[in-house]
Design a protein around this motif. Structure first.
Motif, short mmCIF file in Angstrom:
data_model
loop_
_atom_site.label_atom_id
_atom_site.label_comp_id
_atom_site.label_asym_id
_atom_site.label_seq_id
_atom_site.Cartn_x
_atom_site.Cartn_y
_atom_site.Cartn_z
N SER A 1 -9.24 -7.58 -7.49
CA SER A 1 -8.93 -6.69 -6.38
C SER A 1 -7.42 -6.51 -6.26
CB SER A 1 -9.48 -7.24 -5.05
OG SER A 1 -8.90 -8.49 -4.75
N ASN A 2 -7.04 -5.33 -5.79
CA ASN A 2 -5.65 -5.05 -5.46
C ASN A 2 -5.65 -4.58 -4.00
OD1 ASN A 2 -2.82 -4.66 -6.07
ND2 ASN A 2 -3.22 -2.46 -5.99
N PHE B 1 -2.29 -8.85 -6.64
CA PHE B 1 -3.42 -8.43 -7.48
C PHE B 1 -4.08 -9.72 -7.95
CE2 PHE B 1 -5.54 -7.74 -11.44
CZ PHE B 1 -6.05 -6.45 -11.40
N ASP C 1 -5.29 -3.39 -0.17
CA ASP C 1 -4.33 -2.57 0.56
C ASP C 1 -3.67 -3.42 1.64
OD1 ASP C 1 -5.16 -0.35 -0.91
OD2 ASP C 1 -6.73 0.15 0.54
N ASP D 1 -5.05 -0.44 -8.65
CA ASP D 1 -6.39 -0.32 -8.07
C ASP D 1 -7.42 -0.07 -9.16
OD1 ASP D 1 -5.26 -0.55 -5.56
OD2 ASP D 1 -5.45 1.57 -5.05
N LYS E 1 -4.71 9.24 -1.18
CA LYS E 1 -4.97 8.14 -2.11
C LYS E 1 -5.93 8.58 -3.23
CE LYS E 1 -6.91 3.47 -2.33
NZ LYS E 1 -7.13 2.21 -1.60
N TYR F 1 -5.44 9.14 -7.39
CA TYR F 1 -6.28 8.59 -8.46
C TYR F 1 -6.53 9.64 -9.55
CZ TYR F 1 -7.60 4.43 -5.69
OH TYR F 1 -7.60 3.25 -4.99
N TYR G 1 0.84 -1.21 0.00
CA TYR G 1 0.00 0.00 0.00
C TYR G 1 0.87 1.25 0.00
CZ TYR G 1 -3.10 3.72 1.47
OH TYR G 1 -3.80 4.90 1.53
#
Length: 448
Positions: free
Chosen positions: A320-321, A330, A323, A290, A407, A411, A279
């Protein structure tokens, strides 16, 4: 109450159209006590209700000694075994009289104890929680009984194909990382747990210390009185000195595969995983991975529409990736209707990941996803308990709510080229692990 919810959601949703604003826009107070304990207080507009979440930055990741997996989850159980001041019956009676809703959970990087109650009960709830965190007491007989209960929980969970698939995936993908074992632990360690009474005391003394703990109080509160109460009940808690030497995972040098023969009828399951970074709220590659999980495998994706809607070969598909504090996986998961289609679905998943290396995702689709994620995040924060629960996951990673804003701000900066670069770096054969689970062949051949 309805007006409070609408007001909060409106404030949060406004961030989707105004990227520089924080996606977690609620004001909060963050305070560190001299013993290392951290308190995060979040006043909300929801009247009379308070959510108390106590986050211990200790999960299965911290189980470093051979033969000693499963103890973080075990202490989730033991923490309800009481103290001299509040034996189990008295502890539960105090909560029942106050109408408290409470529970706990353990994951790879954290253990969380949580309560929701009326604001006038905050002093008493802090008192009883401080008591068990500092004065937990149990006999060897009680320890052994609870250890056997944990074994029963493992056996119950292992009856799920999905749980077994993840267990085998992690054991196959990792060599040295403590993520090799799940939160429950290795079966042989759980079976031996009744013999580990002395080690259990050592584990508690190592990790149930203030420097590993963050208290989150969200609801109809003000920071100063909450801080005074926490100082009163937790201020004398002694700091520890233990730091676990968490082993690093060596580079994977070849693709890996495993197959699970399930003893009873089940639809086949498929997990396709690649090593992924830890993460970070500053690493563009993490943010890109993500987003790839949604771009490639969410219900709006081309592959989902093909496999689930049009061809109806798959009834469950997602990626899903997650945290995690350390590098993890992944993962793409699929449940397939016909065993004959497993290889086909595997090829489609790998083909989708490969296409991301060569074909930039449309910029407008990427921007739409970013806005969707901000909206969906905001909509989840519709009560004090949801706010505290959301913070708990992030606090376990960095000990501050501000990581959420960093975070989601990251993005907004991800480009189609970032997506392609991450796909090229991480979706490589030498980083891949594939696990399939299907009914064991019947005596006459074929599938059950």
């Amino acid at each position: 109450m309805r007006l409070a919810i609408l007001g909060l959601c409106a404030a949060l949703l406004a961030t989707a159209a105004d990227a520089p604003r924080k996606v977690f826009s609620l004001a909060y107070d963050q305070h560190d006590f001299p013993n290392g304990l951290r308190l995060i207080t979040v006043p909300t507009e929801f009247p009379n209700v308070v959510a108390l979440y106590i986050v211990v930055q200790t999960g299965s990741r911290n189980e470093v000694e051979p033969g000693k997996s499963g103890f973080a989850h075990f202490f989730e159980h033991m923490m309800f075994r009481g103290t001299k001041n509040y034996p189990p019956e008295k502890y539960e009676a105090v909560k029942a009289n106050a109408g408290v809703a409470s529970n706990a959970y353990t994951s790879d990087d954290l253990t969380v104890y949580h309560m929701t109650f009326s604001k006038e009960d905050l002093p008493k709830m802090l008192e009883i929680e401080a008591d068990r965190f500092q004065n937990l007491e149990y006999s060897e007989a009680v320890f052994r009984t609870e250890a056997l209960a944990v074994l029963g929980e493992y056996n119950k969970n292992s009856a799920s194909p999905n749980v077994k698939l993840f267990e085998v995936l992690r054991e196959t993908a990792f060599d040295k990382s403590t993520y090799k074992h799940t939160t429950m632990g290795f079966l042989k360690d759980i079976q031996d747990m009744p013999n580990q009474f002395q080690y259990s005391r050592e584990f508690f003394n190592r990790y149930y210390r203030p420097e590993y703990v963050t208290i989150i109080v969200a609801g109809d509160v003000k920071p100063e009185p909450v801080r005074a109460l926490v100082a009163k009940y937790f201020g004398n808690w002694k700091r520890g000195s233990y730091r676990a030497a968490i082993p690093g995972e060596p580079p994977q040098t070849a693709p890996r595969e495993a197959k699970v023969d399930w003893p009873s009828p089940t639809l086949p399951w498929l997990a396709v995983a690649f090593k992924s970074p830890a993460y970070s709220d500053a690493n563009r590659e993490v943010a890109a991975l993500d987003l790839i999980a949604y771009l490639g495998f969410a219900p709006t994706s081309d592959l989902y529409q093909k496999l689930v809607i049009k061809e109806q070969k798959v009834d469950l598909l997602y990626a899903s990736n997650p945290d995690r504090v350390d590098p993890y996986l992944f993962t793409v998961m699929a449940r397939i209707k016909n065993p004959k289609d497993v290889d086909y679905v595997k090829g489609e998943i790998l083909g989708t990941l490969a296409s991301l290396k060569d074909n930039p995702v449309p910029a407008e689709r990427l921007e739409a996803l970013k806005k969707h994620l901000r909206y969906s995040f905001a909509l989840r924060l519709d009560n004090s308990e949801a706010i505290a629960a959301t913070l708990a996951r992030f606090v376990a990673l960095t000990r501050t709510p501000e990581t959420i804003n960093r975070k989601y701000e990251l993005y907004t900066k991800i480009t189609p080229e970032d997506i392609r670069a991450a796909a090229r770096k991480y979706f490589v054969d030498n980083a891949r692990t594939i696990v399939t689970l299907a009914s064991a062949p019947a005596a006459g051949g074929g599938q059950q």
